[in-house]
Design an enzyme around this catalytic site. Structure first.
Site, PDB file in Angstrom:
ATOM      1  N   GLU A  21      18.112  -1.096 -10.174  1.00  0.00           N
ATOM      2  CA  GLU A  21      17.809  -2.468  -9.772  1.00  0.00           C
ATOM      3  C   GLU A  21      17.205  -3.257 -10.927  1.00  0.00           C
ATOM      4  O   GLU A  21      16.792  -2.677 -11.937  1.00  0.00           O
ATOM      5  CB  GLU A  21      16.843  -2.479  -8.586  1.00  0.00           C
ATOM      6  CG  GLU A  21      15.466  -1.940  -8.923  1.00  0.00           C
ATOM      7  CD  GLU A  21      14.400  -2.406  -7.951  1.00  0.00           C
ATOM      8  OE1 GLU A  21      14.204  -3.636  -7.846  1.00  0.00           O
ATOM      9  OE2 GLU A  21      13.775  -1.537  -7.315  1.00  0.00           O
ATOM     10  N   LYS A 152       6.518   1.088  -0.429  1.00  0.00           N
ATOM     11  CA  LYS A 152       5.407   0.672  -1.283  1.00  0.00           C
ATOM     12  C   LYS A 152       4.073   0.858  -0.549  1.00  0.00           C
ATOM     13  O   LYS A 152       3.993   0.700   0.672  1.00  0.00           O
ATOM     14  CB  LYS A 152       5.585  -0.781  -1.722  1.00  0.00           C
ATOM     15  CG  LYS A 152       6.757  -0.961  -2.688  1.00  0.00           C
ATOM     16  CD  LYS A 152       6.837  -2.374  -3.199  1.00  0.00           C
ATOM     17  CE  LYS A 152       7.890  -2.497  -4.295  1.00  0.00           C
ATOM     18  NZ  LYS A 152       9.260  -2.264  -3.810  1.00  0.00           N
TER      19      LYS A 152
END
Length: 295
Positions: A21, A152
Site C-alpha cells: 500500500e 490498529k
C-alpha cells in the site's frame, strides 16, 4: 490502470508478486522516513524471492508497481490525498495524486491479478459510534491474501473481530491463537483458526477460492518484538482522554492518537511499526511463493 513492465512480466510468468500500500508512505510516516521505509519494504520482498508492486495514484492514473522516481515523487509531494473506496473514482476522475488505503490497495491488486498484499495494520471499528473503516467491507469482497499485524491499536479490537466475522472475512493467525494488536503481539481475543507455516497460509487462501468465497483471507502476523498489550491500551486510554479534553475528533482524531502514542511511548510504537511492516512484507513474499507452486 497502468501495470509496470516488471509486475506485468511477473504475473504473466506466474512469478510471485506482493502488493504494497502507499498510504503508509503518504500519510503514515514523515519525510524522509516514509521513502526509506518504502524502499526497505520493496527490498525485503525481493530478498524473499518475490516482486514488489507498490500501488499509488499519480495524476489520476492508478499505478501498480511504482518505479523508483514515482515512489520518490509520491513520498515527497505535498497535498497528496488518501484514496479509499468511497472517493477512489473521484480521485481518478479529478486527476489527483493519492496514496491507497488497505481496502483500495486490495481492490486494485485483485484487479491486476495479484493474490497477496502486505500491510501494517488494518482499519476497523473505532470506539466512537458509527466510525468504522471501509477496510472491513472492502476486505469482505476482495479475494486476496492480506498479511497484517492485526487492527490498529487505537481501535475497538473486539468489535473489529466481530465485524470481520459478520462480514465473512476469512481470518487466520500465523503461529498464534490470539489476535495480534498491531503494536502488541497478542491480545485477549481468540482467533477462529491458526496456520503454522506459509504452506498452510497458502492452503487457506486456495481453499477459500475453491469454496467460492469472495472475501479476503486475513493472515494476522504478530510482530516479533512488540509492546505488552496492557501498556499500549493504557497509552491509548490516556491519549483518548486528552483528545476529548482538547475537543479533537472526526478525521483529526486518528492522526492525533497515533502521534500521541509515539510521544507517550518515547518512540517505541514507531519502532515497532517499522519492524512489523518489514516482517509482514517478508511473510507475504513467502506466501506468494507458495501460491506460485502447483497445489
Amino acid at each position: 490502470m497502468h501495470v509496470s513492465d516488471e509486475v506485468r512480466s511477473a504475473l504473466r510468468s506466474r512469478a510471485p508478486v506482493v502488493a504494497l500500500e502507499s498510504t503508509v508512505i503518504t500519510h503514515g510516516l514523515p519525510v524522509p522516513v516514509n521513502l526509506e521505509t518504502a524502499r526497505r519494504l520493496e527490498a525485503a520482498v525481493r530478498e524473499e524471492g518475490a516482486v514488489p508492486a507498490t500501488i499509488g495514484i499519480l495524476e489520476g492514473e492508478v499505478r501498480v508497481g511504482l518505479g523508483a522516481d514515482e515512489l520518490e515523487a509520491l513520498a515527497t509531494r505535498n497535498a497528496v490525498e488518501k484514496a479509499s473506496l468511497w472517493n477512489l473514482a473521484a480521485v481518478v476522475a479529478r486527476r489527483r495524486w493519492a496514496g491507497t488505503t488497505v481496502a483500495t490497495t486490495a481492490h486494485l491488486a485483485a484487479r491486476a491479478g495479484i493474490r497477496v498484499f502486505a500491510t501494517g495494520g488494518i482499519g476497523g471499528v473505532h470506539p466512537v459510534p458509527f466510525d468504522e473503516s471501509s477496510d472491513l467491507m472492502g476486505l469482505s469482497r476482495t479475494p486476496v491474501a492480506v498479511v497484517s499485524s492485526g487492527p490498529k491499536s487505537i481501535l475497538d479490537l473486539g468489535a473489529t473481530l466481530e465485524r470481520l466475522e459478520s462480514y465473512g472475512v476469512g481470518v487466520v493467525g500465523y503461529k498464534t491463537k490470539h489476535l495480534p494488536a498491531f503494536h502488541s503481539p497478542d491480545s485477549p481475543f481468540e482467533l477462529p483458526a491458526t496456520v503454522w507455516n506459509e504452506t498452510e497460509a497458502a492452503a487457506a487462501w486456495r481453499a477459500a477460492r475453491a469454496l467460492g468465497l469472495e472475501s479476503a483471507t486475513l493472515v494476522f502476523n504478530p510482530v516479533s518484538e512488540g509492546i505488552p498489550y496492557r501498556q499500549v491500551m493504557a497509552w491509548v486510554d490516556q491519549a483518548n482522554e486528552e483528545a476529548r479534553a482538547a475537543g479533537i475528533g472526526g478525521k483529526d482524531l486518528t492522526p492525533y492518537l497515533l502521534r500521541r502514542l509515539g510521544e507517550l511511548s518515547r518512540g517505541r510504537t514507531d519502532e515497532v511499526n517499522l519492524r512489523l511492516l518489514e516482517e509482514n512484507a517478508r511473510l507475504a513474499a513467502r506466501i506468494a511463493r507458495q501460491l506460485t507452486d502447483p497445489a
